[in-house]
Structure formats: C-alpha cells, structure tokens
Design a protein around this motif. Sequence first.
Motif, PDB file in Angstrom:
ATOM      1  N   MET A 265      53.327  32.670  43.045  1.00 54.22           N
ATOM      2  CA  MET A 265      52.528  31.830  42.164  1.00 54.22           C
ATOM      3  C   MET A 265      51.102  31.724  42.693  1.00 54.22           C
ATOM      4  N   LEU A 266      50.160  31.540  41.781  1.00 53.65           N
ATOM      5  CA  LEU A 266      48.783  31.206  42.122  1.00 53.65           C
ATOM      6  C   LEU A 266      48.428  29.897  41.421  1.00 53.65           C
ATOM      7  N   VAL A 267      47.849  28.964  42.153  1.00 52.65           N
ATOM      8  CA  VAL A 267      47.329  27.742  41.546  1.00 52.65           C
ATOM      9  C   VAL A 267      45.886  28.002  41.131  1.00 52.65           C
ATOM     10  N   LYS A 268      45.556  27.725  39.878  1.00 53.24           N
ATOM     11  CA  LYS A 268      44.197  27.936  39.377  1.00 53.24           C
ATOM     12  C   LYS A 268      43.361  26.672  39.588  1.00 53.24           C
ATOM     13  N   ILE A 269      42.213  26.858  40.234  1.00 55.77           N
ATOM     14  CA  ILE A 269      41.281  25.761  40.464  1.00 55.77           C
ATOM     15  C   ILE A 269      39.909  26.185  39.960  1.00 55.77           C
ATOM     16  N   PRO A 270      39.276  25.402  39.086  1.00 55.78           N
ATOM     17  CA  PRO A 270      37.936  25.756  38.595  1.00 55.78           C
ATOM     18  C   PRO A 270      36.897  25.725  39.708  1.00 55.78           C
ATOM     19  N   ALA A 271      35.936  26.639  39.628  1.00 57.12           N
ATOM     20  CA  ALA A 271      34.899  26.764  40.663  1.00 57.12           C
ATOM     21  C   ALA A 271      33.740  25.806  40.410  1.00 57.12           C
TER      22      ALA A 271
ATOM     23  N   SER B  69      49.753  32.645  37.379  1.00 54.27           N
ATOM     24  CA  SER B  69      48.840  31.533  37.620  1.00 54.27           C
ATOM     25  C   SER B  69      49.180  30.313  36.781  1.00 54.27           C
ATOM     26  N   LEU B  70      49.037  29.145  37.402  1.00 51.99           N
ATOM     27  CA  LEU B  70      49.195  27.865  36.707  1.00 51.99           C
ATOM     28  C   LEU B  70      48.024  26.974  37.097  1.00 51.99           C
ATOM     29  N   GLU B  71      47.337  26.434  36.103  1.00 58.56           N
ATOM     30  CA  GLU B  71      46.097  25.702  36.354  1.00 58.56           C
ATOM     31  C   GLU B  71      46.336  24.226  36.643  1.00 58.56           C
ATOM     32  N   VAL B  72      45.523  23.688  37.549  1.00 54.10           N
ATOM     33  CA  VAL B  72      45.547  22.249  37.785  1.00 54.10           C
ATOM     34  C   VAL B  72      45.051  21.535  36.525  1.00 54.10           C
TER      35      VAL B  72
ATOM     36  N   VAL C 121      51.127  43.801  35.801  1.00 57.43           N
ATOM     37  CA  VAL C 121      51.595  43.433  37.145  1.00 57.43           C
ATOM     38  C   VAL C 121      51.207  42.003  37.511  1.00 57.43           C
ATOM     39  N   GLY C 122      50.791  41.202  36.533  1.00 58.87           N
ATOM     40  CA  GLY C 122      50.445  39.808  36.795  1.00 58.87           C
ATOM     41  C   GLY C 122      50.187  39.074  35.497  1.00 58.87           C
ATOM     42  N   ILE C 123      50.118  37.747  35.583  1.00 56.67           N
ATOM     43  CA  ILE C 123      49.931  36.907  34.394  1.00 56.67           C
ATOM     44  C   ILE C 123      48.992  35.759  34.739  1.00 56.67           C
ATOM     45  N   THR C 124      48.108  35.447  33.807  1.00 60.18           N
ATOM     46  CA  THR C 124      47.319  34.222  33.897  1.00 60.18           C
ATOM     47  C   THR C 124      47.656  33.323  32.712  1.00 60.18           C
ATOM     48  N   SER C 125      47.485  32.032  32.929  1.00 54.00           N
ATOM     49  CA  SER C 125      47.746  31.056  31.862  1.00 54.00           C
ATOM     50  C   SER C 125      46.708  29.956  31.972  1.00 54.00           C
ATOM     51  N   ASN C 126      46.633  29.118  30.943  1.00 53.03           N
ATOM     52  CA  ASN C 126      45.733  27.965  30.941  1.00 53.03           C
ATOM     53  C   ASN C 126      46.249  26.957  29.922  1.00 53.03           C
TER      54      ASN C 126
ATOM     55  N   ASP D 253      46.831  37.972  29.985  1.00 51.81           N
ATOM     56  CA  ASP D 253      46.291  36.618  29.839  1.00 51.81           C
ATOM     57  C   ASP D 253      47.065  35.894  28.740  1.00 51.81           C
ATOM     58  N   ASP D 254      48.330  35.626  29.018  1.00 52.55           N
ATOM     59  CA  ASP D 254      49.169  34.937  28.022  1.00 52.55           C
ATOM     60  C   ASP D 254      50.532  34.668  28.639  1.00 52.55           C
ATOM     61  N   LEU D 255      51.141  33.559  28.253  1.00 56.39           N
ATOM     62  CA  LEU D 255      52.482  33.238  28.709  1.00 56.39           C
ATOM     63  C   LEU D 255      53.113  32.255  27.736  1.00 56.39           C
ATOM     64  N   SER D 256      54.353  32.508  27.389  1.00 57.63           N
ATOM     65  CA  SER D 256      55.099  31.578  26.537  1.00 57.63           C
ATOM     66  C   SER D 256      56.584  31.749  26.816  1.00 57.63           C
ATOM     67  N   ARG D 257      57.342  30.730  26.520  1.00 60.85           N
ATOM     68  CA  ARG D 257      58.785  30.797  26.712  1.00 60.85           C
ATOM     69  C   ARG D 257      59.418  31.784  25.735  1.00 60.85           C
ATOM     70  N   GLU D 258      58.833  31.921  24.556  1.00 62.77           N
ATOM     71  CA  GLU D 258      59.324  32.903  23.594  1.00 62.77           C
ATOM     72  C   GLU D 258      59.184  34.312  24.161  1.00 62.77           C
ATOM     73  N   ARG D 259      58.050  34.598  24.785  1.00 67.05           N
ATOM     74  CA  ARG D 259      57.827  35.911  25.387  1.00 67.05           C
ATOM     75  C   ARG D 259      58.818  36.160  26.527  1.00 67.05           C
TER      76      ARG D 259
END
Length: 371
Positions: free
Chosen positions: A137-143, A107-110, A40-45, A18-24
């Motif tokens: 890619m996964l698009v993140k959409i709030p429920a 994941s990338l959130e709307v 094996v996967g990444i989420t971001s917000n 649960d983290d993503l950055s260009r530095e990483r």
Amino acid sequence: MSENLDRLAAEGVAVWLDDLSRERLAGGQLTDLVREQRVVGITSNPTIFAKAIRSGARYDEQVEDLARRGVRVEEAVRLLTAFDVRWACDVLRPVYETSDGVDGRVSLEVDPRVAHDTAATVAEARALWWLVGRPNMLVKIPATQKGLEAISTALAEGISINVTLIFSLDRYDQVLRAFLDGMGRAHAAGHELTSITSVASFFVSRVDTEVDSRLDKIGTLEARDLRGRAAIANARLTYQHFEQACASDRWRALAAAGMRPQRPLWASTGVKDPAYDDTRYVDELVAPGVVNTMPEQTLHAVAEHGRIQGDTIHGTYTAAQQVLDDLEAVGVSYDDVVRGLEDAGISRFTASGNELLEQLDTELHTQRAAA
C-alpha cells in the motif's frame, strides 16, 4: 497483450491505473488489466471512491452493517475505502513479489480536509497504514507546505508514501528534500530502507488546461504557438530535477544503505482538450524509472494507437526550459499558474472528500431508518 504497452514497459515506464472500485475488483476486471494490459499499480482518490460507491450495489451490505453498528461517517469512509484497497493490494501482490516490491502498489489518500494540518495528516497516515495492513500500500499525502513535514515523518516511521498534487518545480524540489529527510531519519531509526517506497505524483494535463486558457485570452500569434506545450515541458524538467537529486551525495549514500528511488509519477494524464492526441501525455513522457497512472480510457487508447518511440525526455531539457521562458515573455507567469493549480487542487479534493462524506452519510441514515 498490447505491443505498445510492452514497449512502454520495456522503456522503464510502470503502467498504473487511475481508478478503483469494488465492481472492478469483484468482476475480475482488475485481474484482467494486470494480466493483459501491463497494469502494475493503482491510484485512487476521494472522487474515484465517491463515483464507485454512488454507482455500485457492491457496497450496500457493508454500508448496512456499518449503519447497524452506529459507525460515524468519517470512519465509515475509511473502512469502505480500506476494504477496496486491501483487496486490490491482494490482487497485485504477485506483481509486488515479482518486482521485488517496486510495483504492485495501491494508493489510498488521507482525508483531504487535513491537507494543511501536519499532525492530523501524520495521524491519518498511521491509521490508514495500520487499517489496510498490506506492505504494497501507499498512503497519498498532498504536497502542501504543511504536508511536507508529514511526508518526512511518515517515511521516517516506515510508511510508504505517494506524494500527490505536485505542479511546480520548486515544490518538487521540496518534495525531494522531504523524501531524503524522511529516509535519512528512517535509516537512523533502524528501518529497513528497501521496505519503504515512495512516488512523487506530478500533475500534467491540468497545466495545459490553465496555461492554454491564459494564452487564448492573450490571443497573439506568439501566444497561440505556445498552446499545448507547457505541461510536457514542465514534466520533462521535473525529470531533470529527479536526475540531479539522484546524483547528489546524500541520495547516493542512502541508496548505498538500501533506499529505493522516489520515482516521478505522471498523474492527470487524460487529455482534456479534444484537439490534442489522446495519448500525448504518455507518448511524450517516456524515460526509465517513471510511473504513468492513466484513466482506463487513456490506457486503452495507448494500447490501441499510442506512439511509443523510445525515450522522449532525455535531450529535451533546453527546449523545455525555453517553453517556460517563452510563456513568461508573452505574459503567462509560471509561478502564478502553479500556485493557482495547487490551491485549486486542494479545493477540488476537499470538495470531493466532502461529497463522499455527504453521500455516505445519507446512505447510513437511510439504512438506520429502515432497520
């Protein structure tokens, strides 16, 4: 490679970061985590990206280019974040290939400001899907209530979706119905169902934070004995609902046509209360076919001293329901808790999105003034 993370993977739990950055990305840390820590996967917000852009110089050149081109701040955010997600998708592409498209997802959130606007959410999902241009890619959409139709529509168009901000069992049931509706429409439209993936992100630790606060105010012995039990019980019952959905005739028919399961994803698994074991939301939520997305601190804690003892969900449903019943008995309303958590979650994500926009707007103006 950590034995604990090996055991977790062997039990059928996909470990996502649960983290993503260009530095990483540029420093190779993400590659190392994939190779050494079973990621094996990444989420971001928006919160994660705001922190990344604020703390790293890796974005300066692209921000300068965007400023010279006169790009508006909303589009600048999309371009900066899509750049990172595209890069991360490429890092995880081998995982995507070897897992037959199950994992290796990013994941990338709307834009969270459109969470209550169905048409705007769909438009944003289409734009992000095209902009990143990667199948993993996964698009993140709030429920949210308005988000449910957007989820179905996006899936029907072949867009893979991470449904986020789920707190309640009722909302999760609605998400499952939206998933089946979208996949049914995709099948009718001739899309290859195996190419469409979805996860349902069920938030965990925030439930304990809210419930424990209410229990502390009640202050009775019965209330104190229920501290720290709500979140795990809630998540375990989620898995029960997942299994029930998988057994339905509609699910089986679509699965026969190539549909992959919409995996439950345990989100917000970092422990907020220091009195609790820091790996509890991993150790106690092990079952086949789930995802656990962890902050890096939690990932390392699990690797070092997690207690992975096999499946910890099956056989717990009766006890989990009893926890929710006991909470009602002492005066903690489940419906009120989860409704408040959803409202607060949307407000928090909107605030983070606004913070990201304001921060980037300041940087763009600074660059334009210096040009």
